[in-house]
Design a protein around this motif. Sequence first.
Motif, PDB file in Angstrom:
ATOM      1  N   LEU A   1       0.503  11.764 -10.073  1.00  0.00           N
ATOM      2  CA  LEU A   1      -0.259  13.012 -10.037  1.00  0.00           C
ATOM      3  C   LEU A   1       0.642  14.239 -10.087  1.00  0.00           C
ATOM      4  CD1 LEU A   1      -3.086  12.030  -7.549  1.00  0.00           C
ATOM      5  CD2 LEU A   1      -3.178  12.152 -10.055  1.00  0.00           C
ATOM      6  N   GLU A   2       1.884  14.099  -9.654  1.00  0.00           N
ATOM      7  CA  GLU A   2       2.850  15.195  -9.841  1.00  0.00           C
ATOM      8  C   GLU A   2       3.194  15.346 -11.318  1.00  0.00           C
ATOM      9  OE1 GLU A   2       6.044  14.057  -7.272  1.00  0.00           O
ATOM     10  OE2 GLU A   2       5.160  15.046  -5.524  1.00  0.00           O
ATOM     11  N   ARG A   3       3.316  14.223 -12.036  1.00  0.00           N
ATOM     12  CA  ARG A   3       3.619  14.258 -13.468  1.00  0.00           C
ATOM     13  C   ARG A   3       2.406  14.626 -14.300  1.00  0.00           C
ATOM     14  NH1 ARG A   3       4.345   9.954 -16.192  1.00  0.00           N
ATOM     15  NH2 ARG A   3       3.646   8.418 -14.703  1.00  0.00           N
ATOM     16  N   ASN A   4       1.247  14.115 -13.912  1.00  0.00           N
ATOM     17  CA  ASN A   4       0.034  14.313 -14.690  1.00  0.00           C
ATOM     18  C   ASN A   4      -1.123  14.637 -13.748  1.00  0.00           C
ATOM     19  OD1 ASN A   4      -2.244  14.198 -16.239  1.00  0.00           O
ATOM     20  ND2 ASN A   4      -1.607  12.424 -17.427  1.00  0.00           N
ATOM     21  N   PRO A   5      -1.349  15.902 -13.481  1.00  0.00           N
ATOM     22  CA  PRO A   5      -2.404  16.280 -12.540  1.00  0.00           C
ATOM     23  C   PRO A   5      -3.812  15.994 -13.055  1.00  0.00           C
ATOM     24  CG  PRO A   5      -1.410  18.230 -13.532  1.00  0.00           C
ATOM     25  CD  PRO A   5      -0.607  17.056 -13.992  1.00  0.00           C
ATOM     26  N   HIS A   6      -3.955  15.589 -14.308  1.00  0.00           N
ATOM     27  CA  HIS A   6      -5.275  15.256 -14.853  1.00  0.00           C
ATOM     28  C   HIS A   6      -5.649  13.785 -14.624  1.00  0.00           C
ATOM     29  CE1 HIS A   6      -5.576  19.161 -16.666  1.00  0.00           C
ATOM     30  NE2 HIS A   6      -4.410  18.990 -17.253  1.00  0.00           N
ATOM     31  N   GLY A   7      -4.725  13.016 -14.091  1.00  0.00           N
ATOM     32  CA  GLY A   7      -5.014  11.615 -13.833  1.00  0.00           C
ATOM     33  C   GLY A   7      -6.012  11.475 -12.699  1.00  0.00           C
ATOM     34  N   GLN A   8      -6.841  10.460 -12.772  1.00  0.00           N
ATOM     35  CA  GLN A   8      -7.789  10.145 -11.711  1.00  0.00           C
ATOM     36  C   GLN A   8      -7.573   8.701 -11.303  1.00  0.00           C
ATOM     37  OE1 GLN A   8     -11.792  11.087 -12.821  1.00  0.00           O
ATOM     38  NE2 GLN A   8     -11.265  13.149 -13.455  1.00  0.00           N
ATOM     39  N   ILE A   9      -7.549   8.471 -10.004  1.00  0.00           N
ATOM     40  CA  ILE A   9      -7.256   7.142  -9.467  1.00  0.00           C
ATOM     41  C   ILE A   9      -8.495   6.577  -8.789  1.00  0.00           C
ATOM     42  CG2 ILE A   9      -5.739   5.804  -7.953  1.00  0.00           C
ATOM     43  CD1 ILE A   9      -4.255   7.330 -10.178  1.00  0.00           C
ATOM     44  N   LEU A  10      -8.838   5.352  -9.129  1.00  0.00           N
ATOM     45  CA  LEU A  10      -9.907   4.615  -8.471  1.00  0.00           C
ATOM     46  C   LEU A  10      -9.252   3.423  -7.799  1.00  0.00           C
ATOM     47  CD1 LEU A  10     -12.866   3.935  -7.877  1.00  0.00           C
ATOM     48  CD2 LEU A  10     -12.929   2.784 -10.099  1.00  0.00           C
ATOM     49  N   LEU A  11      -9.202   3.424  -6.479  1.00  0.00           N
ATOM     50  CA  LEU A  11      -8.583   2.332  -5.728  1.00  0.00           C
ATOM     51  C   LEU A  11      -9.684   1.568  -5.012  1.00  0.00           C
ATOM     52  CD1 LEU A  11      -6.072   0.905  -4.661  1.00  0.00           C
ATOM     53  CD2 LEU A  11      -5.957   2.609  -2.849  1.00  0.00           C
ATOM     54  N   ARG A  12      -9.796   0.298  -5.374  1.00  0.00           N
ATOM     55  CA  ARG A  12     -10.838  -0.527  -4.758  1.00  0.00           C
ATOM     56  C   ARG A  12     -10.208  -1.651  -3.974  1.00  0.00           C
ATOM     57  NH1 ARG A  12     -15.145  -2.367  -8.859  1.00  0.00           N
ATOM     58  NH2 ARG A  12     -13.419  -3.362  -9.846  1.00  0.00           N
TER      59      ARG A  12
ATOM     60  N   LEU B   1       0.820  -1.208   0.000  1.00  0.00           N
ATOM     61  CA  LEU B   1       0.000   0.000   0.000  1.00  0.00           C
ATOM     62  C   LEU B   1       0.858   1.265   0.000  1.00  0.00           C
ATOM     63  CD1 LEU B   1      -3.025  -0.770   2.338  1.00  0.00           C
ATOM     64  CD2 LEU B   1      -2.972  -0.595  -0.141  1.00  0.00           C
ATOM     65  N   ARG B   2       1.971   1.250   0.734  1.00  0.00           N
ATOM     66  CA  ARG B   2       2.877   2.411   0.706  1.00  0.00           C
ATOM     67  C   ARG B   2       3.461   2.608  -0.683  1.00  0.00           C
ATOM     68  NH1 ARG B   2       5.763   0.242   4.936  1.00  0.00           N
ATOM     69  NH2 ARG B   2       4.422   0.336   6.748  1.00  0.00           N
ATOM     70  N   ALA B   3       3.828   1.528  -1.333  1.00  0.00           N
ATOM     71  CA  ALA B   3       4.382   1.621  -2.689  1.00  0.00           C
ATOM     72  C   ALA B   3       3.341   2.169  -3.659  1.00  0.00           C
ATOM     73  CB  ALA B   3       4.876   0.255  -3.152  1.00  0.00           C
ATOM     74  N   VAL B   4       2.100   1.709  -3.531  1.00  0.00           N
ATOM     75  CA  VAL B   4       1.023   2.215  -4.387  1.00  0.00           C
ATOM     76  C   VAL B   4       0.825   3.699  -4.121  1.00  0.00           C
ATOM     77  CG1 VAL B   4      -1.461   2.122  -4.821  1.00  0.00           C
ATOM     78  CG2 VAL B   4      -0.138   0.010  -4.687  1.00  0.00           C
ATOM     79  N   ARG B   5       0.758   4.087  -2.852  1.00  0.00           N
ATOM     80  CA  ARG B   5       0.582   5.504  -2.500  1.00  0.00           C
ATOM     81  C   ARG B   5       1.688   6.355  -3.117  1.00  0.00           C
ATOM     82  NH1 ARG B   5       2.277   6.567   3.234  1.00  0.00           N
ATOM     83  NH2 ARG B   5       4.239   6.288   2.123  1.00  0.00           N
ATOM     84  N   ASP B   6       2.929   5.918  -2.978  1.00  0.00           N
ATOM     85  CA  ASP B   6       4.063   6.676  -3.527  1.00  0.00           C
ATOM     86  C   ASP B   6       3.955   6.818  -5.039  1.00  0.00           C
ATOM     87  OD1 ASP B   6       4.976   6.843  -0.931  1.00  0.00           O
ATOM     88  OD2 ASP B   6       6.545   5.319  -1.198  1.00  0.00           O
ATOM     89  N   GLU B   7       3.534   5.760  -5.716  1.00  0.00           N
ATOM     90  CA  GLU B   7       3.386   5.820  -7.173  1.00  0.00           C
ATOM     91  C   GLU B   7       2.242   6.727  -7.584  1.00  0.00           C
ATOM     92  OE1 GLU B   7       5.516   4.830  -9.438  1.00  0.00           O
ATOM     93  OE2 GLU B   7       6.750   4.122  -7.782  1.00  0.00           O
ATOM     94  N   VAL B   8       1.153   6.726  -6.832  1.00  0.00           N
ATOM     95  CA  VAL B   8       0.031   7.620  -7.126  1.00  0.00           C
ATOM     96  C   VAL B   8       0.484   9.069  -6.994  1.00  0.00           C
ATOM     97  CG1 VAL B   8      -2.206   8.441  -6.275  1.00  0.00           C
ATOM     98  CG2 VAL B   8      -1.803   5.991  -6.579  1.00  0.00           C
ATOM     99  N   VAL B   9       1.230   9.369  -5.938  1.00  0.00           N
ATOM    100  CA  VAL B   9       1.741  10.734  -5.744  1.00  0.00           C
ATOM    101  C   VAL B   9       2.635  11.130  -6.916  1.00  0.00           C
ATOM    102  CG1 VAL B   9       3.275  12.148  -4.314  1.00  0.00           C
ATOM    103  CG2 VAL B   9       1.530  10.731  -3.238  1.00  0.00           C
ATOM    104  N   ARG B  10       3.543  10.246  -7.317  1.00  0.00           N
ATOM    105  CA  ARG B  10       4.435  10.545  -8.454  1.00  0.00           C
ATOM    106  C   ARG B  10       3.641  10.772  -9.731  1.00  0.00           C
ATOM    107  NH1 ARG B  10       7.455   6.179  -6.156  1.00  0.00           N
ATOM    108  NH2 ARG B  10       9.224   7.003  -5.010  1.00  0.00           N
TER     109      ARG B  10
END
Length: 69
Positions: A58-69, A47-56
């Motif tokens: 969204l820093e690169r592409n602020p138009h991305g949307q994440i759905l985590l289920r 989960l920490r690795a996923v969180r870190d990748e999501v942050v990266r």
Amino acid sequence: GSFFKSSGLYSPQKVFRSIPSDGRYIISFNHYLHFSAHHLSVYERTLRAVRDEVVRLLERNPHGQILLR
């Protein structure tokens, strides 16, 4: 190519890092119960690795949307 691309068995890092820096994307990420066979620390690290990748991402592409289920 198809508008839908399944990531199958790829790591979250590989999938998130493959998403371009421009454009609008919706990323659906599903966790399954296969982690229940492992120690809780394995799930926490994942989960920490996923969180870190999501942050990266969204820093690169602020138009991305994440759905985590």
